[in-house]
Design an enzyme around this catalytic site. Structure first.
Site, PDB file in Angstrom:
ATOM      1  N   SER A   1       4.725   2.624   7.939  1.00 26.45           N
ATOM      2  CA  SER A   1       4.379   1.479   7.094  1.00 26.45           C
ATOM      3  C   SER A   1       5.560   1.068   6.226  1.00 26.45           C
ATOM      4  O   SER A   1       6.184   1.903   5.565  1.00 26.45           O
ATOM      5  CB  SER A   1       3.193   1.817   6.200  1.00 26.45           C
ATOM      6  OG  SER A   1       2.015   1.962   6.957  1.00 26.45           O
TER       7      SER A   1
ATOM      8  N   HIS B   1       0.817  -1.224   0.000  1.00 24.30           N
ATOM      9  CA  HIS B   1       0.000   0.000   0.000  1.00 24.30           C
ATOM     10  C   HIS B   1       0.847   1.269   0.000  1.00 24.30           C
ATOM     11  O   HIS B   1       0.345   2.351  -0.289  1.00 24.30           O
ATOM     12  CB  HIS B   1      -0.983  -0.002   1.175  1.00 24.30           C
ATOM     13  CG  HIS B   1      -0.379   0.209   2.520  1.00 24.30           C
ATOM     14  ND1 HIS B   1      -0.200  -0.816   3.428  1.00 24.30           N
ATOM     15  CD2 HIS B   1       0.055   1.334   3.142  1.00 24.30           C
ATOM     16  CE1 HIS B   1       0.311  -0.324   4.541  1.00 24.30           C
ATOM     17  NE2 HIS B   1       0.486   0.978   4.389  1.00 24.30           N
TER      18      HIS B   1
ATOM     19  N   ASP C   1       0.071  -7.710   1.373  1.00 26.25           N
ATOM     20  CA  ASP C   1       0.448  -6.307   1.540  1.00 26.25           C
ATOM     21  C   ASP C   1       1.961  -6.140   1.515  1.00 26.25           C
ATOM     22  O   ASP C   1       2.547  -5.416   2.318  1.00 26.25           O
ATOM     23  CB  ASP C   1      -0.130  -5.716   2.824  1.00 26.25           C
ATOM     24  CG  ASP C   1      -0.085  -4.189   2.822  1.00 26.25           C
ATOM     25  OD1 ASP C   1       0.093  -3.601   1.737  1.00 26.25           O
ATOM     26  OD2 ASP C   1      -0.212  -3.586   3.909  1.00 26.25           O
TER      27      ASP C   1
END
Length: 368
Positions: free
Chosen positions: A311, A174, A204
């Site tokens: 992230s 992402h 992911d």
């Protein structure tokens, strides 16, 4: 009863009971002047090639090798050092030679490290700083990068982990999803352009490659199967674009079901506008709507502070091994002025063993 009369260092009969010595000329030697033990090896009579009864001839059950050649000089007397003491002495010498000190050397050679870590025995952090957040940060920060991805929906910031010296980097899917250009900055401040190698939206994960990079410090990927609730961990990333930010905490839970979107058109920053990736946990959605196309993976839960931009960064054990890729964090409010905004100690990371099992697929250029 012969043992009580044997001088210290004498050899027992090598043939055992019921046989004469294989070396009869070495028995009953008693120098008349200044007796010594053992006798000086200056004179050794030649051994006959065949001497029946001297150690057993053919067919008498003795040692056949006793018939051949001549006898070498008498060996040095044995020193009867107890086994455990000899082993400990050897360990101490080796430990001192290594430079880590005797106590630490014994711990290393017996499989025990100074920092309890159930994930792996690899030690990335120098022994003098092992078990400290500062030591982990110094050892691993050069392997963590900041990623800036630009798409038609704007720009998002994330982090990544260097896996090869020529610029292979693992991050979250992402972070780079839908990006038209990707820029990467290392901890030294050097900038690179990166290209997507492979993606796996179901986990992911994504793999990108820097252009023209060499000599980078690759991270050590650990073993997430061995971690336990309560283990100390360190997180490194670029929250809000603050490169190289270090936080610490513990593993607060394992095998949490985390659901994220697999929609390639969604990028970090969508949802409620607070710059975070929407995810679902415990039947509730956080940071916006995950949409209808989702995937669920087992995650490591940590209370190490994670914020937007973490992230794709690293979750690290206290020996400096990467045990997870930080992927989702819960923020109580989208209002940056609220006292409840920011990390509340509820973050999730993709186990590094999941990453390692997916690397071959990502390197093949798979886009899914």
């Amino acid at each position: 009863m012969t043992e009580s009369f044997r001088r210290s260092g004498e050899y027992e009969n090598p043939q055992g009971d019921g046989h004469q010595s294989a070396y009869p000329w070495q028995q009953h030697v008693a120098p008349s002047v200044n007796p010594e033990w053992p006798p000086p090896p200056a004179y050794q009579p030649a051994r006959p090639a065949f001497a029946p009864g001297y150690g057993g001839g053919e067919g008498d059950g003795g040692d056949a090798t006793a018939h051949l050649g001549t006898v070498p000089a008498a060996p040095e007397p044995r020193k009867r050092t107890k086994g455990p003491l000899a082993v400990l002495a050897a360990v101490a010498i080796v430990a001192a030679a290594i430079g880590g000190g005797t106590a630490y050397g014994i711990q290393e050679l017996t499989g025990k490290t100074t920092v309890p870590s159930s994930s792996t025995s690899t030690n990335v952090v120098p022994s003098s700083k092992r078990g400290t957040v500062a030591g982990v940060a110094a050892a691993v920060s050069p392997s963590i990068v900041e990623i800036s991805a630009t798409s038609n929906q704007g720009q998002s910031t994330g982090s990544g982990v260097i896996t090869t010296g020529d610029g292979e980097i693992v991050t979250n899917n992402h972070v780079i999803s839908g990006a038209s250009s990707i820029k990467v900055a290392t901890s030294s401040g050097k900038s690179y352009t990166a290209q997507v190698v492979g993606t796996d939206s179901k986990k992911d994960l994504a793999l990108i490659k820097l252009e023209g990079a060499s000599g980078l410090k690759a991270a050590t990927l650990g073993n997430s199967d061995g971690i336990q609730v309560g283990d100390q961990v360190v997180a490194i990333g670029s929250p809000e674009g603050l490169t190289g930010t270090v936080t610490s905490g513990i593993v607060s839970s394992l095998n949490r079901d985390v659901t994220v979107s697999t929609d390639e058109n969604r990028s970090q920053g969508q949802g409620n506008g607070n710059g975070q990736w929407p995810f679902e946990f415990g039947g509730r959605q956080f940071n916006g709507d995950t949409g209808s196309s989702t995937t669920t993976y087992k995650a490591i839960q940590t209370d190490a502070s994670l914020n937007p931009g973490n992230s794709g960064g690293a979750l690290i054990d206290m020996n400096g091994n990467i045990i997870g890729i930080n992927s989702a964090m819960y923020s109580a409010s989208s209002d940056s002025t609220s006292s409840s905004a920011g990390s509340v100690g509820l973050g999730f990371a993709i186990p590094i063993n999941t990453v390692k099992s997916d690397l071959a697929t990502l390197r093949s250029g798979s886009q899914n």
